[in-house]
Design an enzyme around this catalytic site. Structure first.
Site, PDB file in Angstrom:
ATOM      1  N   HIS A 256      30.858  47.600  41.377  1.00 40.33           N
ATOM      2  CA  HIS A 256      31.990  47.341  42.270  1.00 40.33           C
ATOM      3  C   HIS A 256      31.540  47.338  43.741  1.00 40.33           C
ATOM      4  CE1 HIS A 256      36.635  47.478  42.257  1.00 40.33           C
ATOM      5  NE2 HIS A 256      36.199  46.804  43.310  1.00 40.33           N
TER       6      HIS A 256
ATOM      7  N   GLU B 180      35.475  51.829  34.651  1.00 42.47           N
ATOM      8  CA  GLU B 180      34.551  52.112  35.755  1.00 42.47           C
ATOM      9  C   GLU B 180      34.880  53.409  36.484  1.00 42.47           C
ATOM     10  OE1 GLU B 180      35.271  48.541  38.222  1.00 42.47           O
ATOM     11  OE2 GLU B 180      36.003  49.907  39.774  1.00 42.47           O
TER      12      GLU B 180
HETATM   13  P1  NAI Z   1      44.921  36.922  46.120  1.00 39.57           P
HETATM   14  O1  NAI Z   1      46.217  37.599  45.923  1.00 39.57           O
HETATM   15  O2  NAI Z   1      44.644  36.221  47.399  1.00 39.57           O
HETATM   16  O3  NAI Z   1      44.693  35.850  44.932  1.00 39.57           O
HETATM   17  C1  NAI Z   1      44.957  36.126  43.593  1.00 39.57           C
HETATM   18  C2  NAI Z   1      45.332  34.794  42.936  1.00 39.57           C
HETATM   19  O4  NAI Z   1      45.482  35.027  41.532  1.00 39.57           O
HETATM   20  C3  NAI Z   1      46.664  34.213  43.451  1.00 39.57           C
HETATM   21  O5  NAI Z   1      46.481  32.874  43.852  1.00 39.57           O
HETATM   22  C4  NAI Z   1      47.585  34.339  42.256  1.00 39.57           C
HETATM   23  O6  NAI Z   1      48.552  33.281  42.191  1.00 39.57           O
HETATM   24  C5  NAI Z   1      46.585  34.249  41.104  1.00 39.57           C
HETATM   25  N1  NAI Z   1      47.112  34.722  39.836  1.00 39.57           N
HETATM   26  C6  NAI Z   1      48.097  35.635  39.615  1.00 39.57           C
HETATM   27  N2  NAI Z   1      48.311  35.747  38.292  1.00 39.57           N
HETATM   28  C7  NAI Z   1      47.459  34.908  37.678  1.00 39.57           C
HETATM   29  C8  NAI Z   1      47.218  34.570  36.320  1.00 39.57           C
HETATM   30  N3  NAI Z   1      47.940  35.125  35.328  1.00 39.57           N
HETATM   31  N4  NAI Z   1      46.254  33.673  36.045  1.00 39.57           N
HETATM   32  C9  NAI Z   1      45.548  33.076  37.045  1.00 39.57           C
HETATM   33  N5  NAI Z   1      45.748  33.345  38.349  1.00 39.57           N
HETATM   34  C10 NAI Z   1      46.682  34.259  38.659  1.00 39.57           C
HETATM   35  O7  NAI Z   1      43.814  38.014  45.835  1.00 39.57           O
HETATM   36  P2  NAI Z   1      42.280  38.020  46.313  1.00 39.57           P
HETATM   37  O8  NAI Z   1      42.178  38.647  47.655  1.00 39.57           O
HETATM   38  O9  NAI Z   1      41.700  36.682  46.097  1.00 39.57           O
HETATM   39  O10 NAI Z   1      41.649  39.050  45.259  1.00 39.57           O
HETATM   40  C11 NAI Z   1      41.609  38.764  43.887  1.00 39.57           C
HETATM   41  C12 NAI Z   1      41.262  40.017  43.135  1.00 39.57           C
HETATM   42  O11 NAI Z   1      39.905  40.369  43.420  1.00 39.57           O
HETATM   43  C13 NAI Z   1      42.071  41.269  43.582  1.00 39.57           C
HETATM   44  O12 NAI Z   1      43.286  41.362  42.873  1.00 39.57           O
HETATM   45  C14 NAI Z   1      41.149  42.380  43.244  1.00 39.57           C
HETATM   46  O13 NAI Z   1      41.465  42.840  41.948  1.00 39.57           O
HETATM   47  C15 NAI Z   1      39.752  41.752  43.230  1.00 39.57           C
HETATM   48  N6  NAI Z   1      38.895  42.274  44.295  1.00 39.57           N
HETATM   49  C16 NAI Z   1      37.647  42.722  43.958  1.00 39.57           C
HETATM   50  C17 NAI Z   1      36.797  43.210  44.924  1.00 39.57           C
HETATM   51  C18 NAI Z   1      35.414  43.679  44.583  1.00 39.57           C
HETATM   52  O14 NAI Z   1      34.801  44.389  45.390  1.00 39.57           O
HETATM   53  N7  NAI Z   1      34.849  43.310  43.453  1.00 39.57           N
HETATM   54  C19 NAI Z   1      37.219  43.316  46.323  1.00 39.57           C
HETATM   55  C20 NAI Z   1      38.518  42.741  46.586  1.00 39.57           C
HETATM   56  C21 NAI Z   1      39.329  42.267  45.592  1.00 39.57           C
END
Ligand code: NAI
Length: 330
Positions: free
Chosen positions: A295, A263
């Protein structure tokens, strides 16, 4: 504090400038992405602010450090684009905005899901052309179906909560069980079971070496035929070529993307007068059962305000020599 802000668009300038009234930092905006070619622009800035597609590798960090930068402020949650070890070695602190509005991304995720399920993207086009036929627009009810959430952190939790409201059964996979999700009936299970039983799979894990191409040909082969896949996390969690294969074989029923592996060359730019060179992306656009947004999951008034405020507060804490509450460590 004087802050070089990279990858800025009009909305970044608007929200950061508005919130900065309470902080009084000196903000200097650059439209370009931060990369090895552009990092000379940051020379002399103690603080540098970046977004999701800036490339902050060892070379860039070394150049920033040589130029006097001591703080890298990410105005996003994901940090897969930063070499945290190199940052620590070069003496640069890295801060981010860990939670600005999980609701924004969760609601966008469900928007993609509903659009694909009831073919709203196709209906919208048809009606504009005076075509009121329902052929090909048949949907299914979500009530009673199974959603599989991979990664139940902040955003996965809110997505699960909304889908519970539709009467869906929620399966989840996460190395860490989230008790807040269990409290409203989410069942944590292994990936095999989730792949086998879910009618809709939504990705909310971070991009890291363990999740890179988590959804590859082997994973897709283990999913229920006709499954819907939604990715609003990071593009490279999906092997895009494998997904195209599954769409062609009709084993993948629908695909909703807000993120894409490559992207950085496309998103946040108006390329409507250009010839897009990415054939993989262009192939994705040809499927009637694929919906892509650029995004924009984070892009709400509330989230933008929180991102701006937290970013500027992170910089204030650094300037004041206070503990950095949102610091990332390598
Ligand atoms: P967070 O850190 O609160 O949650 C991420 C979860 O994924 C955690 O519970 C963690 O234990 C889990 N995790 C880690 N490794 C894993 C694996 N191998 N398999 C399954 N689960 C696993 O993060 P949050 O705030 O929920 O964001 C998640 C993702 O969303 C971010 O890392 C970011 O990449 C993406 N994001 C996308 C946005 C968009 O505009 N599309 C905006 C904000 C975030």
């Amino acid at each position: 504090m004087k802050l070089a802000v990279f990858s800025t668009r009009s909305w970044d300038r608007d929200f950061l400038s508005r919130e900065n009234a309470a902080f009084g930092h000196e903000l200097v905006f650059f439209e370009t992405r931060l990369s090895a070619e552009t990092c000379c622009l940051a020379h002399g800035y103690a603080a540098v602010c970046v977004f999701v597609n800036d490339e902050i590798d060892r070379e860039v960090l070394q150049a920033l450090s040589n130029g006097g930068t001591r703080l890298l402020a990410l105005r996003c949650a994901g940090f897969n684009n930063v070499d945290l070890h190199a940052a620590a070695e070069t003496g640069i602190h890295v801060v981010r905005v860990p939670a600005y509005s999980p609701y924004s991304v969760a609601e966008h995720t469900v928007g993609l899901l509903l659009t694909l399920n009831r073919k709203i993207h196709r209906a919208w086009q048809r009606i504009r052309e005076g075509n009121f036929s329902l052929d090909g627009l048949l949907g299914t009810e979500l009530r009673g179906k199974t959603a599989g959430i991979i990664g139940v952190g902040r955003i996965g939790l809110e997505t699960a909560r909304i889908l519970t409201g539709f009467g869906m059964r929620i399966l989840a996979f996460d190395p860490k069980v989230n008790p807040a999700a269990e409290a409203f009936g989410v069942s944590f299970t292994d990936l095999e079971t989730l792949y086998r039983e879910a009618d809709v799979i939504s990705l909310h894990c971070p991009l890291n070496p363990q999740t890179h191409h988590l959804i590859d040909a082997a994973a897709l082969a283990r999913m229920k035929p006709g499954v819907m896949l939604i990715n609003t996390s990071r593009g490279a969690v999906i092997d895009t070529r494998a997904v195209i294969g599954a769409l062609k074989q009709r084993t993948l029923g629908a695909l909703g993307l807000d993120v894409y592996e490559q992207e950085g060359d496309l998103f946040f730019e108006d390329l409507s007068n250009e010839i897009i060179q990415d054939d993989v992306f262009e192939r994705l656009l040809t499927f009637p059962n694929v919906v892509i947004t650029g995004h924009q999951g984070f892009f709400t008034e509330e989230a933008m305000q929180n991102i701006a405020r937290t970013t500027l507060e992170n910089v204030r804490q650094f300037e004041a020599g206070e503990p950095l509450e949102n610091e990332l460590r390598g």
